[in-house]
Design a protein around this motif. Structure first.
Motif, PDB file in Angstrom:
ATOM      1  N   ALA A   1      44.509 -17.912  78.671  1.00 38.74           N
ATOM      2  CA  ALA A   1      45.346 -17.264  79.689  1.00 38.74           C
ATOM      3  C   ALA A   1      44.901 -15.861  80.037  1.00 38.74           C
ATOM      4  CB  ALA A   1      46.802 -17.244  79.211  1.00 38.74           C
ATOM      5  N   GLY A   2      43.660 -15.513  79.739  1.00 37.32           N
ATOM      6  CA  GLY A   2      43.188 -14.182  80.103  1.00 37.32           C
ATOM      7  C   GLY A   2      42.974 -14.029  81.589  1.00 37.32           C
ATOM      8  N   LEU A   3      43.041 -12.799  82.055  1.00 39.53           N
ATOM      9  CA  LEU A   3      42.767 -12.507  83.463  1.00 39.53           C
ATOM     10  C   LEU A   3      41.297 -12.759  83.779  1.00 39.53           C
ATOM     11  CD1 LEU A   3      44.716  -9.131  83.734  1.00 39.53           C
ATOM     12  CD2 LEU A   3      45.349 -11.272  84.881  1.00 39.53           C
ATOM     13  N   PRO A   4      40.973 -12.993  85.049  1.00 37.74           N
ATOM     14  CA  PRO A   4      39.561 -13.122  85.422  1.00 37.74           C
ATOM     15  C   PRO A   4      38.778 -11.871  85.025  1.00 37.74           C
ATOM     16  CG  PRO A   4      40.991 -13.749  87.252  1.00 37.74           C
ATOM     17  CD  PRO A   4      41.872 -13.154  86.207  1.00 37.74           C
ATOM     18  N   ARG A   5      37.518 -12.052  84.679  1.00 36.88           N
ATOM     19  CA  ARG A   5      36.599 -10.971  84.318  1.00 36.88           C
ATOM     20  C   ARG A   5      36.926 -10.331  82.979  1.00 36.88           C
ATOM     21  NH1 ARG A   5      32.944 -12.646  86.372  1.00 36.88           N
ATOM     22  NH2 ARG A   5      31.807 -10.706  86.235  1.00 36.88           N
ATOM     23  N   THR A   6      37.549 -11.090  82.080  1.00 34.39           N
ATOM     24  CA  THR A   6      37.832 -10.584  80.729  1.00 34.39           C
ATOM     25  C   THR A   6      37.070 -11.373  79.665  1.00 34.39           C
ATOM     26  OG1 THR A   6      39.783 -12.013  80.515  1.00 34.39           O
ATOM     27  CG2 THR A   6      40.143  -9.766  81.342  1.00 34.39           C
ATOM     28  N   GLY A   7      36.055 -12.126  80.089  1.00 36.36           N
ATOM     29  CA  GLY A   7      35.301 -12.941  79.136  1.00 36.36           C
ATOM     30  C   GLY A   7      35.730 -14.386  79.110  1.00 36.36           C
ATOM     31  N   THR A   8      36.372 -14.839  80.176  1.00 33.66           N
ATOM     32  CA  THR A   8      36.884 -16.218  80.188  1.00 33.66           C
ATOM     33  C   THR A   8      35.766 -17.254  80.191  1.00 33.66           C
ATOM     34  OG1 THR A   8      37.075 -16.177  82.610  1.00 33.66           O
ATOM     35  CG2 THR A   8      39.027 -15.564  81.339  1.00 33.66           C
ATOM     36  N   THR A   9      34.619 -16.918  80.786  1.00 30.08           N
ATOM     37  CA  THR A   9      33.511 -17.870  80.784  1.00 30.08           C
ATOM     38  C   THR A   9      32.939 -18.023  79.388  1.00 30.08           C
ATOM     39  OG1 THR A   9      32.968 -17.222  83.056  1.00 30.08           O
ATOM     40  CG2 THR A   9      31.328 -18.492  81.865  1.00 30.08           C
ATOM     41  N   SER A  10      32.739 -16.912  78.690  1.00 32.81           N
ATOM     42  CA  SER A  10      32.256 -16.976  77.304  1.00 32.81           C
ATOM     43  C   SER A  10      33.240 -17.738  76.428  1.00 32.81           C
ATOM     44  CB  SER A  10      32.060 -15.556  76.744  1.00 32.81           C
ATOM     45  OG  SER A  10      31.024 -14.886  77.427  1.00 32.81           O
ATOM     46  N   LEU A  11      34.531 -17.466  76.602  1.00 34.26           N
ATOM     47  CA  LEU A  11      35.537 -18.174  75.814  1.00 34.26           C
ATOM     48  C   LEU A  11      35.518 -19.666  76.121  1.00 34.26           C
ATOM     49  CD1 LEU A  11      37.908 -18.219  73.843  1.00 34.26           C
ATOM     50  CD2 LEU A  11      39.425 -17.700  75.768  1.00 34.26           C
ATOM     51  N   SER A  12      35.349 -20.016  77.389  1.00 36.31           N
ATOM     52  CA  SER A  12      35.310 -21.427  77.759  1.00 36.31           C
ATOM     53  C   SER A  12      34.157 -22.148  77.065  1.00 36.31           C
ATOM     54  CB  SER A  12      35.176 -21.578  79.276  1.00 36.31           C
ATOM     55  OG  SER A  12      36.322 -21.104  79.926  1.00 36.31           O
ATOM     56  N   LEU A  13      32.995 -21.520  77.053  1.00 33.55           N
ATOM     57  CA  LEU A  13      31.845 -22.117  76.377  1.00 33.55           C
ATOM     58  C   LEU A  13      32.099 -22.243  74.881  1.00 33.55           C
ATOM     59  CD1 LEU A  13      28.989 -20.244  78.259  1.00 33.55           C
ATOM     60  CD2 LEU A  13      29.480 -22.683  78.384  1.00 33.55           C
ATOM     61  N   ALA A  14      32.725 -21.206  74.298  1.00 29.68           N
ATOM     62  CA  ALA A  14      33.033 -21.252  72.867  1.00 29.68           C
ATOM     63  C   ALA A  14      34.016 -22.376  72.556  1.00 29.68           C
ATOM     64  CB  ALA A  14      33.608 -19.904  72.425  1.00 29.68           C
ATOM     65  N   LEU A  15      35.032 -22.539  73.401  1.00 33.06           N
ATOM     66  CA  LEU A  15      36.032 -23.585  73.167  1.00 33.06           C
ATOM     67  C   LEU A  15      35.425 -24.976  73.325  1.00 33.06           C
ATOM     68  CD1 LEU A  15      39.119 -22.038  74.994  1.00 33.06           C
ATOM     69  CD2 LEU A  15      38.805 -22.307  72.524  1.00 33.06           C
TER      70      LEU A  15
ATOM     71  N   PHE B   1      45.723 -12.791  71.023  1.00 26.98           N
ATOM     72  CA  PHE B   1      44.885 -11.969  71.897  1.00 26.98           C
ATOM     73  C   PHE B   1      43.521 -11.807  71.249  1.00 26.98           C
ATOM     74  CE2 PHE B   1      49.254 -10.893  72.864  1.00 26.98           C
ATOM     75  CZ  PHE B   1      49.257 -10.946  74.258  1.00 26.98           C
ATOM     76  N   VAL B   2      42.461 -12.037  72.032  1.00 24.47           N
ATOM     77  CA  VAL B   2      41.108 -11.984  71.491  1.00 24.47           C
ATOM     78  C   VAL B   2      40.203 -11.184  72.407  1.00 24.47           C
ATOM     79  CG1 VAL B   2      41.333 -14.189  70.280  1.00 24.47           C
ATOM     80  CG2 VAL B   2      40.439 -14.154  72.622  1.00 24.47           C
ATOM     81  N   ASP B   3      39.189 -10.594  71.807  1.00 23.48           N
ATOM     82  CA  ASP B   3      38.162  -9.860  72.538  1.00 23.48           C
ATOM     83  C   ASP B   3      36.842 -10.578  72.263  1.00 23.48           C
ATOM     84  OD1 ASP B   3      36.184  -8.057  73.409  1.00 23.48           O
ATOM     85  OD2 ASP B   3      37.436  -6.313  72.958  1.00 23.48           O
ATOM     86  N   VAL B   4      36.220 -11.119  73.309  1.00 18.36           N
ATOM     87  CA  VAL B   4      35.014 -11.926  73.083  1.00 18.36           C
ATOM     88  C   VAL B   4      33.872 -11.101  72.506  1.00 18.36           C
ATOM     89  CG1 VAL B   4      35.592 -13.638  74.846  1.00 18.36           C
ATOM     90  CG2 VAL B   4      34.239 -11.629  75.487  1.00 18.36           C
ATOM     91  N   ARG B   5      33.957  -9.778  72.599  1.00 16.64           N
ATOM     92  CA  ARG B   5      32.922  -8.950  71.982  1.00 16.64           C
ATOM     93  C   ARG B   5      32.915  -9.094  70.472  1.00 16.64           C
ATOM     94  NH1 ARG B   5      34.454  -3.207  74.472  1.00 16.64           N
ATOM     95  NH2 ARG B   5      36.465  -3.982  73.697  1.00 16.64           N
ATOM     96  N   GLU B   6      34.024  -9.587  69.903  1.00 17.91           N
ATOM     97  CA  GLU B   6      34.116  -9.759  68.454  1.00 17.91           C
ATOM     98  C   GLU B   6      33.608 -11.121  67.996  1.00 17.91           C
ATOM     99  OE1 GLU B   6      38.056  -8.833  67.129  1.00 17.91           O
ATOM    100  OE2 GLU B   6      38.184  -7.025  68.358  1.00 17.91           O
ATOM    101  N   GLY B   7      33.171 -11.950  68.924  1.00 19.17           N
ATOM    102  CA  GLY B   7      32.540 -13.216  68.557  1.00 19.17           C
ATOM    103  C   GLY B   7      33.513 -14.288  68.088  1.00 19.17           C
ATOM    104  N   TRP B   8      33.006 -15.141  67.193  1.00 18.72           N
ATOM    105  CA  TRP B   8      33.750 -16.326  66.757  1.00 18.72           C
ATOM    106  C   TRP B   8      35.016 -16.007  65.966  1.00 18.72           C
ATOM    107  CZ3 TRP B   8      32.650 -20.663  68.990  1.00 18.72           C
ATOM    108  CH2 TRP B   8      31.346 -21.023  69.310  1.00 18.72           C
ATOM    109  N   GLY B   9      34.983 -14.944  65.165  1.00 20.35           N
ATOM    110  CA  GLY B   9      36.020 -14.709  64.169  1.00 20.35           C
ATOM    111  C   GLY B   9      37.454 -14.839  64.648  1.00 20.35           C
ATOM    112  N   PRO B  10      37.910 -13.975  65.581  1.00 17.48           N
ATOM    113  CA  PRO B  10      39.313 -14.035  66.011  1.00 17.48           C
ATOM    114  C   PRO B  10      39.696 -15.367  66.656  1.00 17.48           C
ATOM    115  CG  PRO B  10      38.288 -11.964  66.667  1.00 17.48           C
ATOM    116  CD  PRO B  10      37.185 -12.849  66.191  1.00 17.48           C
TER     117      PRO B  10
END
Length: 271
Positions: A19-33, A201-210
């Motif tokens: 549910a993150g806003l656009p341009r907050t790393g949603t593409t990276s999160l999508s690939l991770a998921l 709430f997650v920050d994709v800069r922190e990678g897999w962990g959170p």
């Protein structure tokens, strides 16, 4: 944009609302998921832009937005039926706007889901968003009017900010918030509509962990976290739409010239 449009997978069930806003790393999160959940993720931006020439994803989003704010029970029913029809078809997660703004409806339909909200510092977010807005302006002129998908953006873009977005990101007096106010309001809104135990709430800069911690999963061994910066790609795609549009206009112009010459010839012979 770092990914290709995903396709439904039989027996896949919706597990995560990104549910993150656009341009907050949603593409990276999508690939991770897609890696963690081993299934297709419906990232709205990717589906809308890169499904060319298929217009169905963008038309579906327009249909949802046209029904908000809800005027009657029928509007809500159409929204829920549309969401259910899409995600029952076989996706493990959904990300990006406008679906992030339909988190309450998605939670109602899929109460077992986890909500992950990507966050980003406000100033970098505003800068990245400006890239997206410039690309949107580039792709919504007459130059792209003959391009499938692109020709729908003059309808879609105003709806995106005047319907559900306006409902959520407005002041109590009804006046729309400035863009720099939106991230904080978005977080507040999610806390209002999502049960505390299901919201992370997650920050994709922190990678897999959170992300893995929120999902109760182990970090995938030996798999690099997918980091995608697709700002330049958005602009490239918009310019490609313009190029395709101008080629089509050139063809139309050539046909009109030929038809004009033929008609003039017929008229000249008849005089």
């Amino acid at each position: 944009m770092g990914q290709t449009p995903s396709h439904p997978q039989p027996n896949a069930r919706l597990q995560v609302i990104a549910a993150g806003l656009p341009r907050t790393g949603t593409t990276s999160l999508s690939l991770a998921l897609s890696i963690l959940l081993n299934g297709p993720v419906y990232h709205a931006g990717i589906q809308h832009i890169l499904s060319y020439p298929d217009e169905k994803p963008l038309r579906r989003a327009i249909k949802l937005l046209e029904r908000t704010p809800y005027r009657n029970a029928s509007d809500r029913q159409v929204v829920e039926d549309t969401l259910k029809g899409l995600f029952d078809s076989g996706y493990v997660a959904v990300a990006d706007s406008p679906y992030a703004q339909f988190t309450p409806e998605l939670l109602h339909l899929y109460p077992h889901t986890i909500v992950l909200c990507t966050t980003r510092p406000t100033q970098p977010w505003l800068h990245s968003l400006s890239q997206l807005l410039r690309a949107g302006s580039l792709a919504t002129t007459y130059k792209t009017a003959l391009v499938p998908i692109a020709r729908l953006f003059p309808t879609y873009t105003p709806l995106l900010t005047s319907t559900r977005w306006k409902e959520i990101y407005s002041h109590p007096d009804g006046s729309p918030m400035e863009m720099y106010e939106v991230p904080e309001r978005h977080v507040e809104w999610l806390k209002e509509v999502v049960p505390k135990e299901r919201l992370f709430f997650v920050d994709v800069r922190e990678g897999w962990g959170p992300i893995c911690e929120a999902l109760g999963m182990e970090v995938p061994e030996g798999v690099p976290f997918p980091r995608v910066n697709d700002g330049d790609e958005v602009v490239r795609i918009a310019r490609e739409f313009v190029r395709r549009g101008m080629v089509r206009w050139a063809v139309v112009g050539s046909v009109l010239v030929v038809l004009g010459a033929v008609m003039w010839g017929i008229w000249w012979k008849s005089t």
